[in-house]
Design an enzyme around this catalytic site. Sequence first.
Site, PDB file in Angstrom:
ATOM      1  N   CYS A 132       0.843  -1.150  -0.070  1.00  0.00           N
ATOM      2  CA  CYS A 132       0.061   0.090  -0.116  1.00  0.00           C
ATOM      3  C   CYS A 132       0.891   1.248  -0.059  1.00  0.00           C
ATOM      4  O   CYS A 132       1.391   1.579   0.959  1.00  0.00           O
ATOM      5  CB  CYS A 132      -0.973  -0.157   1.178  1.00  0.00           C
ATOM      6  SG  CYS A 132      -1.874   1.585   1.235  1.00  0.00           S
ATOM      7  N   CYS A 135      -0.224   4.173   2.295  1.00  0.00           N
ATOM      8  CA  CYS A 135      -0.220   3.905   3.676  1.00  0.00           C
ATOM      9  C   CYS A 135       1.175   4.296   4.026  1.00  0.00           C
ATOM     10  O   CYS A 135       1.595   4.770   4.967  1.00  0.00           O
ATOM     11  CB  CYS A 135      -0.591   2.408   4.042  1.00  0.00           C
ATOM     12  SG  CYS A 135      -2.053   1.834   3.448  1.00  0.00           S
ATOM     13  N   ASP A 136       2.119   3.652   3.303  1.00  0.00           N
ATOM     14  CA  ASP A 136       3.506   3.480   3.638  1.00  0.00           C
ATOM     15  C   ASP A 136       4.467   4.556   2.860  1.00  0.00           C
ATOM     16  O   ASP A 136       5.804   4.483   3.191  1.00  0.00           O
ATOM     17  CB  ASP A 136       3.916   2.115   3.526  1.00  0.00           C
ATOM     18  CG  ASP A 136       3.224   1.059   4.360  1.00  0.00           C
ATOM     19  OD1 ASP A 136       2.750   1.501   5.395  1.00  0.00           O
ATOM     20  OD2 ASP A 136       2.978  -0.018   3.948  1.00  0.00           O
TER      21      ASP A 136
END
Length: 305
Positions: A132, A135-136
């Site tokens: 992701c 997200c990261d």
Amino acid sequence: MHNVVIVGSGPAGLTAALYTARANLAPLMIEGSQAGGQLTLTTDVENYPGFPQGIMGPQLIQDMRAQAERFGTTFQAADVTTVDLSRRPFTLTINDEETIQTRSLIISTGASANLLGLSSESRLLGHGVSTCATCDGFFFRGQPIAVIGGGDSAMEEATFLTKFATHVTIIHRRDKLRASKIMQDKAMNNEKISFRWNAVIEEVLGDEVVTGLRMQDTLTKHTETLPCKGVFVAIGHTPNTHVFKGQLAMDPNGYIQTSHGTATSVPGVFAAGDVQDPHYRQAITAAGTGCMAAIDAERFLETAG
Ligand code: NAP
């Protein structure tokens, strides 16, 4: 006893909730461990009609949820752990603890990211390996990153990651992309992105955190190492249907088979969104089938009671 339980809280489930709530069926939504589904893992959604400037995925989900709640949807933050669809009312166990019964069921559990299946990949998941970018990606500011895959997801993740990375290498196992032309062009025209064609990953390198990748050229069979700090795996998805296996007809990849709209092989059970759609997999098609499932469930309850 519930009239309708909806399992899964992405655009399909939330649209089904909105429609069944407005039909006075007082739906219960079991949200699942990743509430909101894949849209919560994305940034700009530019292809959902009605938002000419685009909208952030998590915001779209939040708005859909508020709309479903406004008309009387009840939400439960939990997972369905077992189901019995062999007789009506259907029985669902929630978090291995609570048992509930429902006259009809809408399954909208979506699909989850695939992994390469390397032991080094799973060991370093969350320590440099991710599925992701939204997200990261931020964790890899000023670092080189690799993205695995040749589809729209890989192009999207790579393009997004150039916001943070010094450089993004897209590694694809063939020399042709599966991605749509527009997404390909966007990635190819980005000066921070380069492509490594015909290469498969043999190992993710690093002890505590990722330091690089070892890959093999599929044509020459030569092995080489690419130093990088982040590895984003974007190689497709698997439908979240494990809990329904053996109780509903599915295709060989585990997608629930539907006919006559959203009907599954069990009368009274309907499926919407990515869990039954290996082809389109868009937020708008998921929402559309969520609406269909709600109407199908409502009609089923009118006739079957
Ligand atoms: P996908 O289209 O199925 O592409 C998966 C890619 O991963 C393919 O290039 C495939 O290679 C590669 N791959 C699969 N297994 C692999 C393995 N074990 N090792 C190495 N590579 C592997 O999946 P996706 O990109 O997630 O897209 C899914 C759907 O969502 C598509 O319909 C797409 O259009 C849609 N989508 C749309 C957008 C957007 O419009 N904004 C964004 C993301 C996704 P091969 O090509 O060799 O099979």
